[in-house]
Design a protein around this motif. Sequence first.
Motif, mmCIF file in Angstrom:
data_model
loop_
_atom_site.group_PDB
_atom_site.id
_atom_site.type_symbol
_atom_site.label_atom_id
_atom_site.label_comp_id
_atom_site.label_asym_id
_atom_site.label_seq_id
_atom_site.Cartn_x
_atom_site.Cartn_y
_atom_site.Cartn_z
ATOM 1 N N GLU A 3 0.548 -0.729 0.264
ATOM 2 C CA GLU A 3 -0.304 -0.178 0.517
ATOM 3 C C GLU A 3 0.900 1.639 0.298
ATOM 4 O O GLU A 3 0.411 2.252 -0.724
ATOM 5 C CB GLU A 3 -1.095 0.090 1.200
ATOM 6 C CG GLU A 3 -1.419 1.154 1.069
ATOM 7 C CD GLU A 3 -2.780 1.501 -0.118
ATOM 8 O OE1 GLU A 3 -3.165 2.507 -0.562
ATOM 9 O OE2 GLU A 3 -3.184 0.100 -0.511
ATOM 10 N N LYS A 4 2.126 0.946 1.288
ATOM 11 C CA LYS A 4 2.729 2.345 0.812
ATOM 12 C C LYS A 4 3.741 3.139 -0.618
ATOM 13 O O LYS A 4 3.368 3.475 -1.335
ATOM 14 C CB LYS A 4 4.141 2.006 1.711
ATOM 15 C CG LYS A 4 5.398 2.965 2.131
ATOM 16 C CD LYS A 4 4.340 4.500 2.197
ATOM 17 C CE LYS A 4 5.676 5.825 2.668
ATOM 18 N NZ LYS A 4 5.386 6.518 3.104
ATOM 19 N N SER A 7 0.830 4.905 -3.089
ATOM 20 C CA SER A 7 0.294 5.988 -2.674
ATOM 21 C C SER A 7 1.967 7.090 -2.061
ATOM 22 O O SER A 7 1.869 8.144 -2.685
ATOM 23 C CB SER A 7 0.114 6.341 -1.335
ATOM 24 O OG SER A 7 0.784 5.740 0.014
ATOM 25 N N LYS A 33 -8.532 10.192 -3.281
ATOM 26 C CA LYS A 33 -7.676 10.100 -2.201
ATOM 27 C C LYS A 33 -6.427 10.761 -2.387
ATOM 28 O O LYS A 33 -6.218 11.401 -3.431
ATOM 29 C CB LYS A 33 -6.645 8.543 -2.781
ATOM 30 C CG LYS A 33 -7.969 7.422 -2.191
ATOM 31 C CD LYS A 33 -6.402 5.930 -2.074
ATOM 32 C CE LYS A 33 -7.316 4.735 -3.071
ATOM 33 N NZ LYS A 33 -6.487 3.418 -2.854
ATOM 34 N N ILE A 35 -3.834 12.484 -0.474
ATOM 35 C CA ILE A 35 -2.711 11.864 -0.227
ATOM 36 C C ILE A 35 -1.803 11.776 -0.126
ATOM 37 O O ILE A 35 -2.240 10.568 -0.576
ATOM 38 C CB ILE A 35 -3.078 12.002 1.836
ATOM 39 C CG1 ILE A 35 -3.199 12.963 2.716
ATOM 40 C CG2 ILE A 35 -1.738 11.649 2.557
ATOM 41 C CD1 ILE A 35 -3.810 12.912 3.939
ATOM 42 N N SER A 36 -0.971 12.082 -1.082
ATOM 43 C CA SER A 36 0.389 11.141 -1.678
ATOM 44 C C SER A 36 1.593 11.034 -0.396
ATOM 45 O O SER A 36 1.135 12.236 -0.061
ATOM 46 C CB SER A 36 0.484 11.489 -2.783
ATOM 47 O OG SER A 36 -1.006 11.272 -3.501
ATOM 48 N N TRP A 37 2.608 10.489 -0.665
ATOM 49 C CA TRP A 37 3.830 10.200 -0.234
ATOM 50 C C TRP A 37 4.456 10.461 -1.170
ATOM 51 O O TRP A 37 5.299 10.321 -2.114
ATOM 52 C CB TRP A 37 3.814 9.377 0.822
ATOM 53 C CG TRP A 37 3.278 9.241 1.950
ATOM 54 C CD1 TRP A 37 1.813 8.447 1.534
ATOM 55 C CD2 TRP A 37 3.060 9.943 3.150
ATOM 56 N NE1 TRP A 37 0.973 9.041 2.775
ATOM 57 C CE2 TRP A 37 1.499 8.876 3.640
ATOM 58 C CE3 TRP A 37 3.587 10.611 4.052
ATOM 59 C CZ2 TRP A 37 1.219 9.882 5.067
ATOM 60 C CZ3 TRP A 37 3.468 11.059 5.383
ATOM 61 C CH2 TRP A 37 2.318 10.688 5.982
ATOM 62 N N MET A 42 4.107 14.652 3.118
ATOM 63 C CA MET A 42 2.856 14.213 2.882
ATOM 64 C C MET A 42 2.619 15.483 1.507
ATOM 65 O O MET A 42 3.058 16.739 2.154
ATOM 66 C CB MET A 42 2.337 14.043 4.215
ATOM 67 C CG MET A 42 0.421 14.466 3.755
ATOM 68 S SD MET A 42 -0.546 14.884 5.481
ATOM 69 C CE MET A 42 0.132 13.536 5.979
ATOM 70 N N GLN A 56 -7.680 8.341 8.992
ATOM 71 C CA GLN A 56 -6.936 6.807 8.882
ATOM 72 C C GLN A 56 -5.902 7.421 8.362
ATOM 73 O O GLN A 56 -4.252 6.601 8.952
ATOM 74 C CB GLN A 56 -6.956 5.786 7.605
ATOM 75 C CG GLN A 56 -6.640 4.185 7.966
ATOM 76 C CD GLN A 56 -6.983 3.582 6.943
ATOM 77 O OE1 GLN A 56 -7.802 3.534 6.868
ATOM 78 N NE2 GLN A 56 -6.386 2.818 6.362
ATOM 79 N N SER A 57 -5.377 8.041 7.710
ATOM 80 C CA SER A 57 -4.006 8.414 7.071
ATOM 81 C C SER A 57 -3.424 9.025 7.878
ATOM 82 O O SER A 57 -2.396 9.276 8.530
ATOM 83 C CB SER A 57 -3.654 9.302 5.315
ATOM 84 O OG SER A 57 -4.317 8.534 4.950
ATOM 85 N N GLN A 60 -2.140 7.683 10.458
ATOM 86 C CA GLN A 60 -1.037 6.535 10.835
ATOM 87 C C GLN A 60 0.184 7.716 11.113
ATOM 88 O O GLN A 60 1.681 7.635 11.554
ATOM 89 C CB GLN A 60 -1.375 6.231 9.188
ATOM 90 C CG GLN A 60 -2.394 4.506 9.427
ATOM 91 C CD GLN A 60 -1.294 3.640 10.339
ATOM 92 O OE1 GLN A 60 -0.335 3.479 10.988
ATOM 93 N NE2 GLN A 60 -2.907 2.978 11.401
ATOM 94 N N PHE A 61 0.029 8.793 10.303
ATOM 95 C CA PHE A 61 0.985 9.790 10.785
ATOM 96 C C PHE A 61 1.076 10.320 11.840
ATOM 97 O O PHE A 61 2.291 10.648 12.186
ATOM 98 C CB PHE A 61 0.888 10.553 9.703
ATOM 99 C CG PHE A 61 1.635 12.572 9.670
ATOM 100 C CD1 PHE A 61 2.613 12.178 9.275
ATOM 101 C CD2 PHE A 61 1.112 13.531 10.253
ATOM 102 C CE1 PHE A 61 3.819 13.152 8.553
ATOM 103 C CE2 PHE A 61 2.435 14.523 10.266
ATOM 104 C CZ PHE A 61 3.423 14.296 9.296
#
Length: 879
Positions: A3-4, A7, A33, A35-37, A42, A56-57, A60-61
């Motif tokens: 999943e990482k 994104s 979605k 949020i990207s990384w 972020m 959720q994002s 986790q952050f």
Amino acid sequence: MEEKRKSDLIYLDGPLTADAILKTIHQRFLDQKNISWLGLVMIFLNSYTAPKGLSQSLRQFCKRIISCIKETGSQTVILSGLNGSGKTFLADALISEIGTVVSGSDEMIKNVMMAKIVLKSMGTASIPTNKDSSRLGRMIEFGIQERALKRIKFNCFYIDQSRVVTPNRFEGNFLIFYQMLAGLTPEDRAKLQLEGYSWHGLHYLAQACPPKEEDYKLVQSFELWKTGLAKLGIPLNDILQVLVAILLLGNVSFYESKDKELAMSGGEVLTAVANLLGVRSSALQRGLTKRTYFSSRGDPIRTACSAAGANGARDALSKALYVRTVVAIIRRINSLLRPLPTGPGSGNVSQTNSQGPHSFAADSFSPHRIHNSPSGQDPSQTTETVLNVIDLFGFENHESNGLEQFCINWTAEVVNNQFCKSVFTSVYEECRLDGVDPLIHCNIYDSHPCLELLSLEEKGLLYLINQETVAPRVQSDDICTRIKQAFGDHSCLKESRGSYFTVQHFAGNVTYDIISLLNSNADTIADDVIAIFNEKECKFGFMNHLFSHELNYEIPGGSAQGKMCRITPPSPVKGNSMESLGEERTFIQDFQGGIKTQILSHIEDSNPHFIRCVRANDSQRPGEFNRDCISQQLKNLSVLETVDQFMNGFSEVYTFDQLLSSFGMLVPEVGSYSKRPQDLCKTMMESISHQLAEVLEVAEDMWAIGRTKVFILEEFYQGMEYLREKCRHRAAVCIQSVVRAFLAVKHWPELKVSLQRAKRQRDGTAVNQDSDMPPYDSLTSHVPSGRNYTVVGNLKVGFPQWRVMKNAFPDTPSGNPALSPGQPVYVKGRSSRRGFLLVESEGQQFHVPHYYTEIRLPQVGGGSSVPPSVRVGSKTSDL
């Protein structure tokens, strides 16, 4: 891990180009979605719709940041981007998630939620690029000790007081004014002397753009604001009186009559304002229209103001009332969000709080302790560590740019410089000092020349503007000529003519109005105006509080001294580079000092985490993806260069001790080696490389050992984090299994009794709780001991009996079963094994589970060589 990869932009397929990055962000936008990384950076895309999976994002952050606190001490989250890119929205959501991740006082978290509501109304206004633009810069400190939330502090930077009286073209006034006019009841309006007024009839609001929200939404927001004030213990009536007085002051105007005398329109309005502020109308008129000077012999001389001077005093008072009210609210909030002192001197707080309802506890400006964690030591267990969330102003470029935009864009330039320094410059410098090849050198925008032009000590534009504000030496129209003479050959000064000059920023060229800069930078109000709020003349305690510093220290006895005081409250910031100008300070001077001492010092003393915010379009349309708009922002934010750096260069730097402390669990045997730290780190990284070979393609240049540090590529570092998370998960499962086993054994006797009671109730047997329960074993047998029959419907069928096999027995993967499904079998009786029957077939006996068979009653008149099932009798209640 998978999943990482989906994104994170560092795992892009194909050539690395700006178009490839834009396509990836667009696809995630279509998938809702936002949020990207970029490695640990972020990217948030503000689509003006409810983001999918945002909570959720962010959770986790937050968890990752909290884990960093345990390892390396204080952390800082920095949000940046253009105005309207969703920084404040995301910061509020992040603050809420921090409250759920970190254990702490529920009352403190509730106060934070109320504080956000109150400050949003007081600090939000409409501008062309953002209808809900926050005009408050914020740094929220979360004090964490022993892994629990101990205190919270709001540090706010207010730069927009001129909006109260002269909002820019196509912009609105502060949102609270429109909410108040929509939400006040007729009774409240009569009490506040606001009957018959709408925003059209109030000068300060009529010259601004109308509100862009429907009335019912304004009413709802006003009710929330009132609830927030009540929860924070802030007197609502005091705040409303000040806000209404500000609006009514705008309807008082001064002009020169035909005989050149100063005249006033709106005398009844002035009386209403005076009543709201707790002073006599004559005293208020005197404060606005008279000025005190002192002769050479020291005698006070009071003269009349010009019409322009009186109107200027009116506007200065309005601005002072608003900005000081906001500061008082912030200080009250901070007094609720810090723990009560328990040591010596704690009595001071109780004395402050006992002064009555108008006492807003003063803010604490004493520096907190920030520690870099020693190796192997959890900083959250030893002293207070701080998690800062910095939500400053977004870059702006309007038709008319004055002091507000100048401060905003200077701040944005500082933040962008900090990002480039953290991601690029510092890594290159560390590689150089340790003799390690950085693998890549990205060509990034250098903010240093622009910052040098703006804020170089005793030479930059900020210093020049402050000089001209404090001690004007030339006419305003000629200042640009002086700027051109001083900085004409500077690469970032693009144009200087008339009363305008243009500066090249990281996000584009901006033209500033020097006259607007000088007028707003003065930030002064005559002490004649403040003097009327002394305790002898003013019966409104809140007004005494708002001007308490001046009344106590600068105007002793309440008599004007012919001084010019500050509109904004005095700043506690000391050690500013422009102190050589003397005691008289300007707005820019205090603002620059606050950013340097309260923002930059926190960033430099902690580990920064960056969130780059991007708006999806310039028109604020929900769900619209404007490629040109987004592409330009990605270019300004150096997103392509950041991806290149994280893909092909080192992004993580650890000292030897930090690496061994953080990732030593992945190679436990390293702890038994007696080697130098450098050799231990090399051994450990080689072992981790072998472990990661199963999940990614490991190359030799993914990490490097320097003289004092270890340098790691982002992809390899994420693999290390993945292994560490698995290791921690295994340890957590092991610990949980041991604890759960212990608890199961401890609580088994109670559980056993409850199971026995439930079983007997299901069987229809009355349970006497006072009697001794039979052993559990006697309740689980399918055929109870002492019973030689089976109950079927309303019949008791005794043994021996016929049954039919439902399943093959024995049930084995290979080989033929002795008893097949559908085969009739002869049951002789109950087996000695609990839950089994004794079955006879072809001269052999088997112990078969009872649920492998089902009973078949004998047919009437049917012949059989085996004894039929015996009918014992009807089912009775003694079963």
